[in-house]
Design a protein around this motif. Structure first.
Motif, PDB file in Angstrom:
ATOM      1  N   SER A   2      43.987 123.771 -18.632  1.00 34.90           N
ATOM      2  CA  SER A   2      44.325 124.633 -19.354  1.00 34.90           C
ATOM      3  C   SER A   2      44.860 125.784 -19.232  1.00 34.90           C
ATOM      4  O   SER A   2      44.833 126.168 -17.904  1.00 34.90           O
ATOM      5  CB  SER A   2      42.814 124.657 -20.247  1.00 34.90           C
ATOM      6  N   ALA A   3      45.435 126.661 -20.068  1.00 32.04           N
ATOM      7  CA  ALA A   3      46.137 127.814 -19.759  1.00 32.04           C
ATOM      8  C   ALA A   3      45.306 128.926 -18.967  1.00 32.04           C
ATOM      9  O   ALA A   3      45.780 129.795 -18.542  1.00 32.04           O
ATOM     10  CB  ALA A   3      46.818 128.302 -21.051  1.00 32.04           C
ATOM     11  N   SER A   4      44.034 129.070 -19.476  1.00 36.70           N
ATOM     12  CA  SER A   4      43.123 130.146 -18.956  1.00 36.70           C
ATOM     13  C   SER A   4      42.175 129.436 -17.990  1.00 36.70           C
ATOM     14  O   SER A   4      40.773 130.061 -17.886  1.00 36.70           O
ATOM     15  CB  SER A   4      42.481 131.000 -19.849  1.00 36.70           C
ATOM     16  N   ALA A   5      42.414 128.497 -17.359  1.00 40.20           N
ATOM     17  CA  ALA A   5      41.395 127.617 -16.578  1.00 40.20           C
ATOM     18  C   ALA A   5      40.963 128.334 -15.273  1.00 40.20           C
ATOM     19  O   ALA A   5      42.012 129.004 -14.589  1.00 40.20           O
ATOM     20  CB  ALA A   5      41.710 126.290 -16.132  1.00 40.20           C
ATOM     21  N   THR A   6      40.020 128.208 -14.640  1.00 35.56           N
ATOM     22  CA  THR A   6      39.392 128.610 -13.505  1.00 35.56           C
ATOM     23  C   THR A   6      39.539 127.412 -12.612  1.00 35.56           C
ATOM     24  O   THR A   6      38.747 126.319 -12.743  1.00 35.56           O
ATOM     25  CB  THR A   6      38.208 129.093 -13.261  1.00 35.56           C
ATOM     26  N   ILE A   7      40.267 127.400 -11.375  1.00 33.38           N
ATOM     27  CA  ILE A   7      40.522 125.848 -10.668  1.00 33.38           C
ATOM     28  C   ILE A   7      39.960 126.317  -9.156  1.00 33.38           C
ATOM     29  O   ILE A   7      40.448 127.305  -8.569  1.00 33.38           O
ATOM     30  CB  ILE A   7      42.057 125.712 -10.728  1.00 33.38           C
ATOM     31  N   ILE A   8      39.335 125.126  -8.817  1.00 33.99           N
ATOM     32  CA  ILE A   8      39.176 125.220  -7.268  1.00 33.99           C
ATOM     33  C   ILE A   8      40.091 124.389  -6.641  1.00 33.99           C
ATOM     34  O   ILE A   8      40.269 123.278  -7.059  1.00 33.99           O
ATOM     35  CB  ILE A   8      37.524 124.535  -7.001  1.00 33.99           C
ATOM     36  N   VAL A   9      40.429 124.782  -5.436  1.00 32.46           N
ATOM     37  CA  VAL A   9      41.594 124.059  -4.762  1.00 32.46           C
ATOM     38  C   VAL A   9      41.013 123.924  -3.490  1.00 32.46           C
ATOM     39  O   VAL A   9      40.603 124.893  -2.585  1.00 32.46           O
ATOM     40  CB  VAL A   9      42.981 124.941  -4.573  1.00 32.46           C
ATOM     41  N   VAL A  10      41.099 122.586  -2.878  1.00 31.54           N
ATOM     42  CA  VAL A  10      40.653 122.296  -1.498  1.00 31.54           C
ATOM     43  C   VAL A  10      42.074 121.752  -0.860  1.00 31.54           C
ATOM     44  O   VAL A  10      42.421 120.639  -1.077  1.00 31.54           O
ATOM     45  CB  VAL A  10      39.659 120.803  -1.680  1.00 31.54           C
ATOM     46  N   PRO A  11      42.569 122.611   0.155  1.00 31.71           N
ATOM     47  CA  PRO A  11      43.557 122.073   0.829  1.00 31.71           C
ATOM     48  C   PRO A  11      43.389 121.293   2.111  1.00 31.71           C
ATOM     49  O   PRO A  11      42.334 121.065   2.572  1.00 31.71           O
ATOM     50  CB  PRO A  11      43.991 123.568   1.338  1.00 31.71           C
ATOM     51  N   GLY A  12      44.513 120.759   2.353  1.00 34.47           N
ATOM     52  CA  GLY A  12      44.323 119.887   3.888  1.00 34.47           C
ATOM     53  C   GLY A  12      43.815 118.614   3.921  1.00 34.47           C
ATOM     54  O   GLY A  12      43.149 118.282   4.849  1.00 34.47           O
ATOM     55  N   LEU A  13      43.490 118.001   2.666  1.00 35.76           N
ATOM     56  CA  LEU A  13      42.689 116.789   2.370  1.00 35.76           C
ATOM     57  C   LEU A  13      43.796 115.618   3.092  1.00 35.76           C
ATOM     58  O   LEU A  13      44.943 115.436   2.480  1.00 35.76           O
ATOM     59  CB  LEU A  13      42.164 116.290   1.064  1.00 35.76           C
ATOM     60  N   ALA A  18      40.535 112.733  -0.317  1.00 38.11           N
ATOM     61  CA  ALA A  18      40.723 112.642  -1.718  1.00 38.11           C
ATOM     62  C   ALA A  18      40.119 111.802  -2.560  1.00 38.11           C
ATOM     63  O   ALA A  18      39.617 111.952  -3.529  1.00 38.11           O
ATOM     64  CB  ALA A  18      42.307 112.923  -1.990  1.00 38.11           C
ATOM     65  N   ASP A  19      39.950 110.551  -1.918  1.00 36.18           N
ATOM     66  CA  ASP A  19      39.339 109.449  -2.581  1.00 36.18           C
ATOM     67  C   ASP A  19      37.967 109.846  -2.576  1.00 36.18           C
ATOM     68  O   ASP A  19      37.123 109.198  -3.579  1.00 36.18           O
ATOM     69  CB  ASP A  19      39.505 108.042  -1.795  1.00 36.18           C
ATOM     70  N   GLU A  20      37.572 110.189  -1.343  1.00 37.93           N
ATOM     71  CA  GLU A  20      35.992 110.475  -1.434  1.00 37.93           C
ATOM     72  C   GLU A  20      35.609 111.644  -2.501  1.00 37.93           C
ATOM     73  O   GLU A  20      34.563 111.551  -3.026  1.00 37.93           O
ATOM     74  CB  GLU A  20      35.658 110.942  -0.110  1.00 37.93           C
ATOM     75  N   LEU A  21      36.403 112.708  -2.640  1.00 38.69           N
ATOM     76  CA  LEU A  21      36.225 113.733  -3.724  1.00 38.69           C
ATOM     77  C   LEU A  21      36.383 112.983  -4.835  1.00 38.69           C
ATOM     78  O   LEU A  21      35.482 113.545  -5.881  1.00 38.69           O
ATOM     79  CB  LEU A  21      37.301 114.854  -3.611  1.00 38.69           C
ATOM     80  N   ALA A  22      37.340 112.207  -5.467  1.00 41.46           N
ATOM     81  CA  ALA A  22      37.287 111.483  -6.717  1.00 41.46           C
ATOM     82  C   ALA A  22      35.928 110.819  -6.902  1.00 41.46           C
ATOM     83  O   ALA A  22      35.430 110.710  -7.956  1.00 41.46           O
ATOM     84  CB  ALA A  22      38.710 110.661  -6.680  1.00 41.46           C
ATOM     85  N   ILE A  64      29.768 119.904 -13.406  1.00 43.97           N
ATOM     86  CA  ILE A  64      29.939 118.715 -12.845  1.00 43.97           C
ATOM     87  C   ILE A  64      30.617 118.970 -11.390  1.00 43.97           C
ATOM     88  O   ILE A  64      30.656 118.415 -10.428  1.00 43.97           O
ATOM     89  CB  ILE A  64      30.617 117.825 -13.811  1.00 43.97           C
ATOM     90  N   THR A  65      31.841 119.711 -11.808  1.00 45.00           N
ATOM     91  CA  THR A  65      32.761 120.151 -10.454  1.00 45.00           C
ATOM     92  C   THR A  65      31.975 120.521  -9.380  1.00 45.00           C
ATOM     93  O   THR A  65      31.862 120.316  -8.201  1.00 45.00           O
ATOM     94  CB  THR A  65      33.748 121.029 -10.892  1.00 45.00           C
ATOM     95  N   MET A  66      30.893 121.577  -9.606  1.00 45.95           N
ATOM     96  CA  MET A  66      30.212 122.292  -8.979  1.00 45.95           C
ATOM     97  C   MET A  66      29.366 121.452  -7.941  1.00 45.95           C
ATOM     98  O   MET A  66      29.040 121.533  -6.515  1.00 45.95           O
ATOM     99  CB  MET A  66      29.334 123.413  -9.200  1.00 45.95           C
ATOM    100  N   ASN A  67      28.696 120.484  -8.611  1.00 48.45           N
ATOM    101  CA  ASN A  67      27.655 119.495  -8.375  1.00 48.45           C
ATOM    102  C   ASN A  67      28.576 118.451  -7.154  1.00 48.45           C
ATOM    103  O   ASN A  67      28.051 118.363  -5.884  1.00 48.45           O
ATOM    104  CB  ASN A  67      27.138 118.683  -8.975  1.00 48.45           C
ATOM    105  N   ALA A  68      29.640 117.885  -7.531  1.00 47.94           N
ATOM    106  CA  ALA A  68      30.356 117.112  -7.040  1.00 47.94           C
ATOM    107  C   ALA A  68      31.107 117.560  -5.803  1.00 47.94           C
ATOM    108  O   ALA A  68      31.019 117.239  -4.754  1.00 47.94           O
ATOM    109  CB  ALA A  68      31.652 116.607  -7.780  1.00 47.94           C
ATOM    110  N   LEU A  69      31.559 118.949  -5.841  1.00 49.26           N
ATOM    111  CA  LEU A  69      32.009 119.507  -4.772  1.00 49.26           C
ATOM    112  C   LEU A  69      31.208 119.869  -3.635  1.00 49.26           C
ATOM    113  O   LEU A  69      31.494 119.639  -2.409  1.00 49.26           O
ATOM    114  CB  LEU A  69      33.021 120.897  -5.254  1.00 49.26           C
ATOM    115  N   ALA A  70      30.015 120.287  -3.909  1.00 48.18           N
ATOM    116  CA  ALA A  70      28.930 120.497  -3.327  1.00 48.18           C
ATOM    117  C   ALA A  70      28.395 119.408  -2.458  1.00 48.18           C
ATOM    118  O   ALA A  70      28.407 119.280  -1.031  1.00 48.18           O
ATOM    119  CB  ALA A  70      27.812 121.267  -3.926  1.00 48.18           C
ATOM    120  N   ILE A  71      28.397 118.093  -3.080  1.00 47.33           N
ATOM    121  CA  ILE A  71      27.896 116.790  -2.411  1.00 47.33           C
ATOM    122  C   ILE A  71      29.155 116.639  -1.471  1.00 47.33           C
ATOM    123  O   ILE A  71      28.987 116.097  -0.347  1.00 47.33           O
ATOM    124  CB  ILE A  71      27.727 115.852  -3.627  1.00 47.33           C
ATOM    125  N   TYR A  72      30.606 116.793  -1.891  1.00 50.26           N
ATOM    126  CA  TYR A  72      31.574 116.225  -1.159  1.00 50.26           C
ATOM    127  C   TYR A  72      31.509 117.210   0.240  1.00 50.26           C
ATOM    128  O   TYR A  72      31.602 116.526   1.328  1.00 50.26           O
ATOM    129  CB  TYR A  72      32.690 116.204  -1.810  1.00 50.26           C
TER     130      TYR A  72
END
Length: 136
Positions: A2-13, A18-22, A64-72
């Protein structure tokens, strides 16, 4: 995204990471096909485990993103610090990027550290993420 989204970017995967994060997103209840964007980061990855190139993963900030990112981030890792990039797109199209150094010693510590640092930035976040303003 979305146009005003806040996005978390994880570089260097790598592709595997990336499959594990998915998978972590899927297990947390998200739809990786719509909540995760993975693309080449444009760098030559020869210095990174012989990967042909590394990837950037971008996910829209949400509970959901926060939970999944913390787990990953904390999965099968010893105590360490990892840089995570937070990109906020304002309604006028301007983007502001922040670098967060996140403690990945455990799932709880990782999520608490992410939430604390994001709250300190004082940028708007979606309802339900659980950030509280220090103003009360």
């Amino acid at each position: 995204m979305s146009a005003s989204a806040t996005i978390i970017v994880v570089p260097g995967l790598t592709h595997l990471e990336a499959d594990e994060l998915a998978t972590a997103l899927r297990d947390a209840g998200a739809d990786p096909d719509s909540d995760l964007e993975v693309q080449s980061d444009g760098r030559n990855g020869e210095d990174r485990y012989n990967e042909p190139y590394t990837l950037l993963a971008a996910v829209i900030l949400g509970q959901i993103t926060m939970n999944a990112l913390a787990i990953y981030l904390s999965k099968e890792r010893k105590r360490s610090t990892q840089n995570i990039y937070l990109r906020h797109r304002l309604p006028n199209g301007e983007e502001i990027e922040y670098v967060l150094a996140v403690d990945t010693s455990s799932e709880e510590a990782t999520k608490a550290d992410l939430l604390k640092q994001i709250a300190a930035l004082r940028i708007p976040v979606p309802d339900g993420v659980g950030l509280r303003s220090s103003d009360g």
